[in-house]
Design a protein around this motif. Sequence first.
Motif, PDB file in Angstrom:
ATOM      1  N   PRO A 111       0.876  -1.351   0.062  1.00  0.00           N
ATOM      2  CA  PRO A 111       0.137   0.057   0.019  1.00  0.00           C
ATOM      3  C   PRO A 111       0.796   1.397   0.010  1.00  0.00           C
ATOM      4  N   THR A 114       1.334   2.780  -3.377  1.00  0.00           N
ATOM      5  CA  THR A 114       0.123   2.990  -4.543  1.00  0.00           C
ATOM      6  C   THR A 114      -0.226   4.567  -4.308  1.00  0.00           C
ATOM      7  N   LEU A 118      -4.988   8.920  -4.078  1.00  0.00           N
ATOM      8  CA  LEU A 118      -6.051   7.918  -4.263  1.00  0.00           C
ATOM      9  C   LEU A 118      -6.345   7.153  -3.054  1.00  0.00           C
ATOM     10  N   TYR A 121      -8.176   9.822  -1.134  1.00  0.00           N
ATOM     11  CA  TYR A 121      -9.662   9.847  -1.597  1.00  0.00           C
ATOM     12  C   TYR A 121     -10.520   8.531  -1.198  1.00  0.00           C
ATOM     13  N   SER A 122      -9.659   7.350  -1.196  1.00  0.00           N
ATOM     14  CA  SER A 122     -10.065   6.085  -0.832  1.00  0.00           C
ATOM     15  C   SER A 122     -10.878   6.282   0.766  1.00  0.00           C
ATOM     16  N   TRP A 123     -10.162   7.070   1.395  1.00  0.00           N
ATOM     17  CA  TRP A 123     -10.712   7.145   2.742  1.00  0.00           C
ATOM     18  C   TRP A 123     -12.084   7.898   2.956  1.00  0.00           C
ATOM     19  N   LEU A 125     -14.344   7.806   0.631  1.00  0.00           N
ATOM     20  CA  LEU A 125     -15.210   6.816   0.320  1.00  0.00           C
ATOM     21  C   LEU A 125     -15.893   6.138   1.806  1.00  0.00           C
ATOM     22  N   VAL A 126     -14.977   5.836   2.452  1.00  0.00           N
ATOM     23  CA  VAL A 126     -15.210   5.182   3.851  1.00  0.00           C
ATOM     24  C   VAL A 126     -15.992   5.951   4.595  1.00  0.00           C
ATOM     25  N   SER A 162      -2.719   6.136   8.523  1.00  0.00           N
ATOM     26  CA  SER A 162      -2.849   5.178   7.298  1.00  0.00           C
ATOM     27  C   SER A 162      -1.786   5.114   6.414  1.00  0.00           C
TER      28      SER A 162
ATOM     29  N   PHE B  20      -3.751  -4.713   9.256  1.00  0.00           N
ATOM     30  CA  PHE B  20      -3.767  -5.084   7.974  1.00  0.00           C
ATOM     31  C   PHE B  20      -5.153  -4.493   6.972  1.00  0.00           C
ATOM     32  N   PHE B  22      -6.998  -1.997   8.289  1.00  0.00           N
ATOM     33  CA  PHE B  22      -6.784  -0.616   8.162  1.00  0.00           C
ATOM     34  C   PHE B  22      -5.959  -0.051   6.928  1.00  0.00           C
ATOM     35  N   ILE B  23      -4.842  -0.632   6.791  1.00  0.00           N
ATOM     36  CA  ILE B  23      -4.151  -0.164   5.668  1.00  0.00           C
ATOM     37  C   ILE B  23      -4.552  -0.667   4.245  1.00  0.00           C
ATOM     38  N   PHE B  24      -5.330  -1.570   4.232  1.00  0.00           N
ATOM     39  CA  PHE B  24      -5.810  -2.086   2.987  1.00  0.00           C
ATOM     40  C   PHE B  24      -7.191  -1.772   2.420  1.00  0.00           C
ATOM     41  N   PRO B  26      -9.317   0.879   2.591  1.00  0.00           N
ATOM     42  CA  PRO B  26      -9.832   1.943   1.775  1.00  0.00           C
ATOM     43  C   PRO B  26      -9.354   1.860   0.205  1.00  0.00           C
ATOM     44  N   VAL B  27      -8.305   1.193  -0.196  1.00  0.00           N
ATOM     45  CA  VAL B  27      -8.164   0.943  -1.424  1.00  0.00           C
ATOM     46  C   VAL B  27      -9.115  -0.209  -1.955  1.00  0.00           C
ATOM     47  N   VAL B  29     -12.118  -0.599  -1.143  1.00  0.00           N
ATOM     48  CA  VAL B  29     -13.266  -0.099  -1.432  1.00  0.00           C
ATOM     49  C   VAL B  29     -13.466   0.849  -2.836  1.00  0.00           C
ATOM     50  N   LEU B  30     -12.126   1.533  -2.815  1.00  0.00           N
ATOM     51  CA  LEU B  30     -12.277   2.143  -4.218  1.00  0.00           C
ATOM     52  C   LEU B  30     -12.283   1.177  -5.380  1.00  0.00           C
ATOM     53  N   PHE B  33     -15.954  -0.102  -5.667  1.00  0.00           N
ATOM     54  CA  PHE B  33     -16.770   1.026  -6.123  1.00  0.00           C
ATOM     55  C   PHE B  33     -16.635   1.241  -7.575  1.00  0.00           C
ATOM     56  N   ASN B 236     -13.105   6.576  -9.689  1.00  0.00           N
ATOM     57  CA  ASN B 236     -12.823   5.092  -9.119  1.00  0.00           C
ATOM     58  C   ASN B 236     -12.242   4.008 -10.231  1.00  0.00           C
ATOM     59  N   GLY B 239      -8.567   5.269 -10.733  1.00  0.00           N
ATOM     60  CA  GLY B 239      -7.984   4.901  -9.575  1.00  0.00           C
ATOM     61  C   GLY B 239      -7.397   3.409  -9.575  1.00  0.00           C
ATOM     62  N   VAL B 243      -3.621   2.058  -9.498  1.00  0.00           N
ATOM     63  CA  VAL B 243      -3.104   1.232  -8.292  1.00  0.00           C
ATOM     64  C   VAL B 243      -2.666  -0.143  -8.757  1.00  0.00           C
TER      65      VAL B 243
END
Lengths: 280, 267
Positions: A111, A114, A118, A121-123, A125-126, A162, B20, B22-24, B26-27, B29-30, B33, B236, B239, B243
């Motif tokens: 991560p 990346t 982004l 931004y993805s946070w 979305l959460v 994060s 893990f 926590f760090i994975f 959000p991406v 979710v992107l 979506f 999205n 992104g 990624v």
Amino acid sequence: MDPSRNNELKIIFGIPFYLWYSLLFIVPVITLLITSLFSYKNYQIVRIITFDNYLNIFTSKIFYISLMNSLTIAIIVSILTTIISFFTAYFIHTRISEKYKKFAIAAIILPLLTNYLLRAYSWSLVLSNQGVINWFLLKMGLISEPLPLLFSKFAIILGLISFLTPILVLLIYLGLSMMLRETITTSLDLGVSELKTVFKVVMPQIKKFLLIAIFLSFIISMSDYVMPAILGGGNIYTYSYNIIDTNNINNLPKASALGTILVLFITIIGLFLFRGKKNE
Amino acid sequence: MNKSKHLIEVIYKAFFVLFFCFIFSPVLVLIIFSFNVDKYPTLPWKGFTLQWYKSLLSNSLIIEPLSNSIIVGISITLICLIIGFIGANHIIRLKKRKQDIALSFSFLPALFPTLLLGITFISYLSLLSIKQGILPIIIFQSVYLAPIAIGLIYYSLRKVDSSLEQTCYDLGGNIFTYIFKILIPLIKWNLVGIGLLIFTFSWDEFMISWFVSGFNQTISIKVWTMLKTAISPEINALGTIIVLFSVGLLITAFILINKKVKKDVIA
């Protein structure tokens, strides 16, 4: 190898290297300092030395507000990130077998590289009102209205933590792996509890790495612009916002002065954290 | 006693797993979506679609930033490898104590906050009256990324047998024969891996490029403007592509830096 030849080659490789380093790093930093002493009048940069920018900044309320906002964020983020990262790195060091360590480290690096925008931004979305967390809490009937999680200091802090934890886990893990493995087992064999071992044996040994971790997360969260812009939505006026806004109205000298102040501020904190370290 | 100890172990494991997530998450979710039918990134899930990828790929506004990013990425990779090679070759010839100092100093620009580097570089451009654009992006990204190349190339040079160089000279070779016939072939997979890593960093770099780009856009700057204007589900999709591209490059880079090299260099 024959020392005179080695010396000769050292210089031949050294010249282009230091030339690149000074022309593109040292000289620009000096330029920043000089530009901060210019002024901006009638939509033009006036190249006459003056301290007006600094007087202007130190007497404006917005400077102190933005500094305090960034400082609060930076202090909370650097302390929390270092704690979380330490325990994660310690877990990998003590609880994961040699065979799987590589995978754990790879999973942490992934991560990290990346796109930063982004990830911010993805946070969003959460955290947004219609986002994953609020949807879940509403569905469970725990709340009746969505929590205003996004566009707050909380969101900025979460985003920064994060972003920074993977970097710090790697750094602290490096420190742990350079430590003698036996120190932990010996301490545990002597009947010292693990928590006490962590605080009295492990932490003092990797103090240098922990200090670097705190300092690195501090400077990044102190100066970051992306998280306040995307997750703070401009509601939290940070120091970085102050710099960008000043630059956006083309007042480069004042923006440079704000930048110079931040460089000095960070340097002072660095000197304070690493005081006396040179003798070790 | 034993029971409480066991409980602590369980809590600690849970913490590790949560970390893990926590760090994975959000991406993830992107990515999820990007396949959602709904125009707004909200739950509940409305159904699977590829339409955002289709509309993204037919969007001609994406071509210019994409080609800019590729031009910048390739140039910066070559520049950083050259500077890294020269710098690492200089540092490795210093005395041991000085090596550490030189390495820390060469790493300074990479630790400098990017916002400050950005403001530093535009005041430099302004003083020299140079226009903002693609060339400044290439020049100034190198300040930020070359330190990484220096460190990693230095690390691979340390693994090369130091007696090889003298042997090469004894056999009548010069520095060029040593570099091009011996050194580069030995660490070539290292260099390719480091190059890919630099390309990934350059591809994702935003702050410095944004400051010195003028009206030109790289892919990161394009993402930024898309985020700052109306949010469309295309972001999205874009992104997800970015990624996955970075992750692919990265995995290749690590395999090349670690595995292949060890065999070649130690032999």
